[in-house]
Scaffold this active site. Structure first.
Site, PDB file in Angstrom:
ATOM      1  N   CYS A  95      45.587   0.575  29.439  1.00 21.03           N
ATOM      2  CA  CYS A  95      44.363   0.975  30.123  1.00 21.03           C
ATOM      3  C   CYS A  95      43.832  -0.097  31.090  1.00 21.03           C
ATOM      4  O   CYS A  95      44.394  -0.300  32.164  1.00 21.03           O
ATOM      5  CB  CYS A  95      43.314   1.387  29.098  1.00 21.03           C
ATOM      6  SG  CYS A  95      41.985   2.437  29.771  1.00 21.03           S
TER       7      CYS A  95
ATOM      8  N   LYS B 133      46.229  -5.466  23.146  1.00 25.31           N
ATOM      9  CA  LYS B 133      45.670  -5.388  24.503  1.00 25.31           C
ATOM     10  C   LYS B 133      45.019  -6.714  24.891  1.00 25.31           C
ATOM     11  O   LYS B 133      44.165  -7.242  24.173  1.00 25.31           O
ATOM     12  CB  LYS B 133      44.657  -4.259  24.552  1.00 25.31           C
ATOM     13  CG  LYS B 133      44.058  -3.974  25.923  1.00 25.31           C
ATOM     14  CD  LYS B 133      43.109  -2.780  25.795  1.00 25.31           C
ATOM     15  CE  LYS B 133      42.471  -2.398  27.118  1.00 25.31           C
ATOM     16  NZ  LYS B 133      41.523  -1.263  26.947  1.00 25.31           N
TER      17      LYS B 133
ATOM     18  N   GLU C 121      46.025   5.846  24.647  1.00 25.16           N
ATOM     19  CA  GLU C 121      45.267   4.778  23.989  1.00 25.16           C
ATOM     20  C   GLU C 121      44.267   5.332  22.974  1.00 25.16           C
ATOM     21  O   GLU C 121      43.535   6.278  23.257  1.00 25.16           O
ATOM     22  CB  GLU C 121      44.509   3.985  25.060  1.00 25.16           C
ATOM     23  CG  GLU C 121      43.635   2.859  24.525  1.00 25.16           C
ATOM     24  CD  GLU C 121      42.745   2.243  25.589  1.00 25.16           C
ATOM     25  OE1 GLU C 121      42.417   1.053  25.455  1.00 25.16           O
ATOM     26  OE2 GLU C 121      42.384   2.945  26.564  1.00 25.16           O
TER      27      GLU C 121
END
Length: 263
Positions: free
Chosen positions: A146, A111, A40
């Site tokens: 994440c 995300k 990421e």
């Protein structure tokens, strides 16, 4: 299916252009892999909030250009981790880029769950809204990033969309490393999927990174795990094992709440 996770170190003193070149070189060295994964926000650093605006780039920006060329040169499917995307309206997103072996950008994933508790990413970036899968020829990939790892409902949606393998690039901090390993295994066990969780090494804006990228099998077994420093973690997977595990222990068929189980 051979997968390689590049646990990349983000050195704050390394120019971003040099970092892109170094990442591209690592991708080119992995031409025997069927899937290569970067972590990421490696161009800027997951905790370098003050640089998000200045380093933001469009989907056809310098990172995408460099990664497309690297994927094409290596002839690999490349999950190029994520970038700070600047959308046409100026909004920022934490956006993952997936390239096919011919260098085409085939999928992007913004995300959904932003980290920060009303600070950092949570206020600087906009949230994605749609789960995304990738039609890799050997196994459908489900994308997460994440902090998404803490939200099992996203992974259920990805399973319902046909995912057999979850790819999770991250910039996970060392102080919560036990959660990283625990959650990666939990997402594998409860969904009977492979999990490829690729983290970063080094320190981002004073935050020590966990490293310890991990590959987990659909029964929850750890197939490979990196250490704390920069390294490439390569593992051979059998996508058919997902079907075997689901047939031998058909827990997904007993789901009652949420979306319908996969066919």
């Amino acid at each position: 299916m051979r997968a390689s996770l590049i646990q990349f170190e983000v050195d704050p003193f390394e120019p971003v252009a040099a970092r892109r070149e170094r990442a591209a070189g690592l991708v080119r060295s992995l031409g025997d892999s069927d899937l290569v994964v970067l972590p990421e926000l490696w161009p800027v650093g997951a905790f370098a909030f003050e640089s998000f605006t200045t380093e933001a780039e469009p989907l056809d920006g310098p990172t995408a250009e460099a990664m497309a060329a690297a994927a094409r040169d290596a002839g690999v499917w490349l999950h190029a981790g994520s970038i700070v995307e600047r959308a046409p309206d100026g909004a920022l997103f934490n956006t993952s880029l997936v390239f096919s072996p011919d260098g085409a950008l085939v999928r992007t994933y913004r995300k959904i769950h932003r980290f920060g508790f009303d600070k950092g990413e949570a206020i600087l970036m906009s949230a994605g809204t749609e789960p995304v899968t990738v039609p890799h020829p050997q196994a459908t990939l489900g994308l997460a990033t994440c902090y998404d790892l803490r939200f099992p409902e996203l992974f259920r949606a990805l399973v319902d969309a046909g995912s057999r393998l979850f790819v999770v690039p991250a910039g996970w901090p060392e102080r919560r490393r036990e959660h990283w390993t625990l959650l990666a295994r939990a997402r594998a066990v409860e969904n009977q999927c492979y999990v490829l969780a690729c983290g970063t090494a080094g320190t981002h804006a004073g935050v020590e990174q966990a490293g310890h990228s991990i590959v987990v099998g659909p029964w929850g077994e750890v197939l490979a795990e990196a250490g704390a420093d920069e390294e490439v973690l390569t593992v051979d997977l059998d996508p058919k094992r997902v079907d075997t595990v689901r047939e031998e222990f058909p827990a997904l068929k007993d789901r009652v709440l949420g979306n319908a189980p996969p066919n």
